[in-house]
Motif scaffolding. Sequence first.
Motif, PDB file in Angstrom:
ATOM      1  N   GLY A  21       0.793  -1.212   0.000  1.00 47.35           N
ATOM      2  CA  GLY A  21       0.000   0.000   0.000  1.00 47.35           C
ATOM      3  C   GLY A  21       0.833   1.273   0.000  1.00 47.35           C
ATOM      4  O   GLY A  21       2.039   1.261  -0.271  1.00 47.35           O
ATOM      5  N   LEU A  22       0.180   2.368   0.345  1.00 48.14           N
ATOM      6  CA  LEU A  22       0.793   3.697   0.281  1.00 48.14           C
ATOM      7  C   LEU A  22       1.206   4.177   1.667  1.00 48.14           C
ATOM      8  O   LEU A  22       0.471   4.021   2.633  1.00 48.14           O
ATOM      9  CB  LEU A  22      -0.204   4.690  -0.317  1.00 48.14           C
ATOM     10  N   THR A  23       2.385   4.792   1.731  1.00 51.40           N
ATOM     11  CA  THR A  23       2.858   5.436   2.961  1.00 51.40           C
ATOM     12  C   THR A  23       3.244   6.871   2.644  1.00 51.40           C
ATOM     13  O   THR A  23       3.973   7.129   1.679  1.00 51.40           O
ATOM     14  CB  THR A  23       4.075   4.711   3.549  1.00 51.40           C
ATOM     15  N   ILE A  24       2.741   7.811   3.453  1.00 52.26           N
ATOM     16  CA  ILE A  24       3.069   9.228   3.281  1.00 52.26           C
ATOM     17  C   ILE A  24       3.754   9.722   4.550  1.00 52.26           C
ATOM     18  O   ILE A  24       3.220   9.562   5.657  1.00 52.26           O
ATOM     19  CB  ILE A  24       1.812  10.070   3.004  1.00 52.26           C
ATOM     20  N   THR A  25       4.936  10.308   4.388  1.00 52.42           N
ATOM     21  CA  THR A  25       5.648  10.871   5.536  1.00 52.42           C
ATOM     22  C   THR A  25       5.869  12.362   5.327  1.00 52.42           C
ATOM     23  O   THR A  25       6.048  12.824   4.197  1.00 52.42           O
ATOM     24  CB  THR A  25       7.012  10.179   5.736  1.00 52.42           C
ATOM     25  N   ASN A  26       5.841  13.112   6.412  1.00 53.82           N
ATOM     26  CA  ASN A  26       6.109  14.550   6.399  1.00 53.82           C
ATOM     27  C   ASN A  26       7.240  14.860   7.364  1.00 53.82           C
ATOM     28  O   ASN A  26       7.195  14.440   8.533  1.00 53.82           O
ATOM     29  CB  ASN A  26       4.862  15.336   6.811  1.00 53.82           C
ATOM     30  N   ARG A  27       8.235  15.599   6.878  1.00 53.50           N
ATOM     31  CA  ARG A  27       9.346  16.011   7.731  1.00 53.50           C
ATOM     32  C   ARG A  27       9.654  17.472   7.455  1.00 53.50           C
ATOM     33  O   ARG A  27       9.530  17.957   6.322  1.00 53.50           O
ATOM     34  CB  ARG A  27      10.587  15.135   7.478  1.00 53.50           C
ATOM     35  N   ALA A  28      10.057  18.199   8.495  1.00 57.19           N
ATOM     36  CA  ALA A  28      10.311  19.639   8.373  1.00 57.19           C
ATOM     37  C   ALA A  28      11.746  19.959   8.765  1.00 57.19           C
ATOM     38  O   ALA A  28      12.363  19.268   9.593  1.00 57.19           O
ATOM     39  CB  ALA A  28       9.334  20.419   9.252  1.00 57.19           C
ATOM     40  N   PHE A  29      12.271  21.063   8.181  1.00 52.15           N
ATOM     41  CA  PHE A  29      13.655  21.467   8.417  1.00 52.15           C
ATOM     42  C   PHE A  29      13.740  22.983   8.474  1.00 52.15           C
ATOM     43  O   PHE A  29      12.920  23.690   7.882  1.00 52.15           O
ATOM     44  CB  PHE A  29      14.565  20.940   7.297  1.00 52.15           C
ATOM     45  N   ARG A  30      14.738  23.448   9.208  1.00 56.22           N
ATOM     46  CA  ARG A  30      14.998  24.880   9.269  1.00 56.22           C
ATOM     47  C   ARG A  30      16.272  25.169   8.499  1.00 56.22           C
ATOM     48  O   ARG A  30      17.313  24.565   8.748  1.00 56.22           O
ATOM     49  CB  ARG A  30      15.144  25.354  10.719  1.00 56.22           C
ATOM     50  N   SER A  31      16.171  26.109   7.543  1.00 55.16           N
ATOM     51  CA  SER A  31      17.293  26.399   6.659  1.00 55.16           C
ATOM     52  C   SER A  31      17.642  27.876   6.702  1.00 55.16           C
ATOM     53  O   SER A  31      16.769  28.728   6.857  1.00 55.16           O
ATOM     54  CB  SER A  31      16.938  25.994   5.225  1.00 55.16           C
ATOM     55  N   ASN A  32      18.926  28.172   6.545  1.00 62.61           N
ATOM     56  CA  ASN A  32      19.366  29.563   6.527  1.00 62.61           C
ATOM     57  C   ASN A  32      19.260  30.201   5.147  1.00 62.61           C
ATOM     58  O   ASN A  32      19.219  31.421   5.031  1.00 62.61           O
ATOM     59  CB  ASN A  32      20.822  29.668   7.008  1.00 62.61           C
ATOM     60  N   ASP A  33      19.240  29.374   4.095  1.00 62.28           N
ATOM     61  CA  ASP A  33      19.230  29.910   2.736  1.00 62.28           C
ATOM     62  C   ASP A  33      18.066  29.428   1.880  1.00 62.28           C
ATOM     63  O   ASP A  33      17.903  29.873   0.749  1.00 62.28           O
ATOM     64  CB  ASP A  33      20.551  29.589   2.026  1.00 62.28           C
ATOM     65  N   VAL A  57      17.844  26.640   0.553  1.00 57.19           N
ATOM     66  CA  VAL A  57      18.383  25.713  -0.433  1.00 57.19           C
ATOM     67  C   VAL A  57      18.881  24.448   0.247  1.00 57.19           C
ATOM     68  O   VAL A  57      18.436  23.343  -0.056  1.00 57.19           O
ATOM     69  CB  VAL A  57      19.513  26.372  -1.256  1.00 57.19           C
ATOM     70  N   SER A  58      19.787  24.607   1.187  1.00 58.15           N
ATOM     71  CA  SER A  58      20.225  23.451   1.973  1.00 58.15           C
ATOM     72  C   SER A  58      19.150  23.131   3.009  1.00 58.15           C
ATOM     73  O   SER A  58      18.426  24.014   3.484  1.00 58.15           O
ATOM     74  CB  SER A  58      21.553  23.752   2.671  1.00 58.15           C
ATOM     75  N   LEU A  59      19.033  21.838   3.365  1.00 59.41           N
ATOM     76  CA  LEU A  59      17.968  21.437   4.285  1.00 59.41           C
ATOM     77  C   LEU A  59      18.137  22.020   5.677  1.00 59.41           C
ATOM     78  O   LEU A  59      17.181  22.450   6.310  1.00 59.41           O
ATOM     79  CB  LEU A  59      17.905  19.910   4.366  1.00 59.41           C
ATOM     80  N   GLY A  60      19.331  22.015   6.186  1.00 53.36           N
ATOM     81  CA  GLY A  60      19.551  22.485   7.550  1.00 53.36           C
ATOM     82  C   GLY A  60      19.142  21.450   8.575  1.00 53.36           C
ATOM     83  O   GLY A  60      19.113  20.247   8.310  1.00 53.36           O
ATOM     84  N   ALA A  61      18.767  21.923   9.758  1.00 56.34           N
ATOM     85  CA  ALA A  61      18.437  21.018  10.866  1.00 56.34           C
ATOM     86  C   ALA A  61      16.962  20.640  10.843  1.00 56.34           C
ATOM     87  O   ALA A  61      16.095  21.460  10.530  1.00 56.34           O
ATOM     88  CB  ALA A  61      18.780  21.696  12.192  1.00 56.34           C
ATOM     89  N   GLU A  62      16.679  19.383  11.205  1.00 64.41           N
ATOM     90  CA  GLU A  62      15.288  18.934  11.245  1.00 64.41           C
ATOM     91  C   GLU A  62      14.582  19.506  12.472  1.00 64.41           C
ATOM     92  O   GLU A  62      15.169  19.603  13.561  1.00 64.41           O
ATOM     93  CB  GLU A  62      15.208  17.409  11.260  1.00 64.41           C
ATOM     94  N   ILE A  63      13.325  19.884  12.275  1.00 67.81           N
ATOM     95  CA  ILE A  63      12.509  20.452  13.336  1.00 67.81           C
ATOM     96  C   ILE A  63      11.160  19.736  13.343  1.00 67.81           C
ATOM     97  O   ILE A  63      10.787  19.089  12.355  1.00 67.81           O
ATOM     98  CB  ILE A  63      12.286  21.974  13.125  1.00 67.81           C
TER      99      ILE A  63
END
Length: 452
Positions: free
Chosen positions: A167-179, A181-187
């Motif tokens: 079946g289907l799996t959906i994941t959500n993840r968030a990050f804080r970035s300074n620019d 463009v780069s992902l930065g740290a996960e929040i």
Amino acid sequence: MGIISKIREWISRMLSKSDIKGVYGIDIAVTDSMIRAIDKWDRMYAGNAAPKGVHSLRLEHAVVREFANTAINEMALKVSNDKLDAIMKNALENLNKNLQRGLATGAMIIKPLGADKVQYVPQSQFIPVEYDVNGRLIKVIFPEIKRMGDNDYRIRLEYHALDYEKGLTITNRAFRSNDGVSLGAEIPLTAVAEWAELIPKIAYPLMLRPSFGYYVNPIDNTVDGSHSGVSVFAGAEEVIRKADIQFGRLDWEFESGERAIDVDEAVLKPVTDPFTGKKRAEMPKLNERLFRGVNVSAGTSGDFYHEFSPQLRQADFIAGLEEYKREIEFAVGLSYGDISNPQTVDKTATEIKSSKQRKFDTVTAIQNNLRVCLEDLCYSLAFYNGLTQSGYELSVNFEDSILADDETKRASDRQDVSMGIMPLWEYRMKWYGEDEETAKKMTSDSTAEVIE
């Protein structure tokens, strides 16, 4: 830089591959060469890829608009379930303009946002992770970027992973970035108010089809041989560039050929600028654009005025531009006259029919892929509305007006000619592209007079 540009930049960066690898432990299904190609097509579509100093004619826009209009303007869609029918028709209100972007970038996704809304995502704004053996996109990442302030961005990655057995799996993840463009740290998702209600991970074991509609252009990928979509104007990139340059030559021909009169400085009247106090010479009560002050009296038998009025060569430049446009039409699969001037070239009835057949074949292939996209979209909306077991049926029909209408009209005109309602010379003008004099000559209508 806008958020959409940030998404494009983030996807186009080589570092994004390592970012994804670090977060999910997976590789993405797009090569560096394909990333660059998609970015180029997106810039071409936006009119930002012309050579420096060259004005873009936006022919790319004309190409995709013609394909989108022809493909869906007569589309008839009907779902047997009234609720689902209303949702689908509401979701597709903006299909035309979004399909144009999909045609330009190579592919697009129509992603449900809950039970009754959708989001259109062109190929330049999603990250393909995996295709099945038939080229259906089954794993994909949708990035979302929010600017919170200077040097402060939030990036959310929504990852859809379909397994035909699990079946289907959906994941959500968030990050804080300074620019941005780069992902930065996960929040945590709760750090952004709009994302606070999102579930970090949710599984749908009964969802055994993609959770969105995926449209891809029916064009062989010669960029990297992958399943990624290719722009409809990819085969005409060089000719489009030449057309833009040719238009620049035409524009310069008009600008450089403007009439001017060289006036000896001795006849110009010195005046003082009331604002700057500086002196300048001018020709009173005459067009500043027309007269130029130079020293022309020497060696010219005392003449104080010389006219500069070169012969314009616009016909040659226009002919060259129209030829480039016809090459574009042939390369992308359009009919002659779709973006070029249909009156600038003599074409036989066979050539006209052949070009229309070429367009018909291209549009039909686009419609077939679009039908698959809409079927998956309808199923995903049915899933989110608990209607997959309702026995609904989706009908998507496209009219073949490219050929059918012309053939029907032509047959009707032939009947009018046989009945004496339409003169044969008028028929030749309409269907063979001849002028009136030529058409009457070809039909040996010696009694008819050419209308001046």
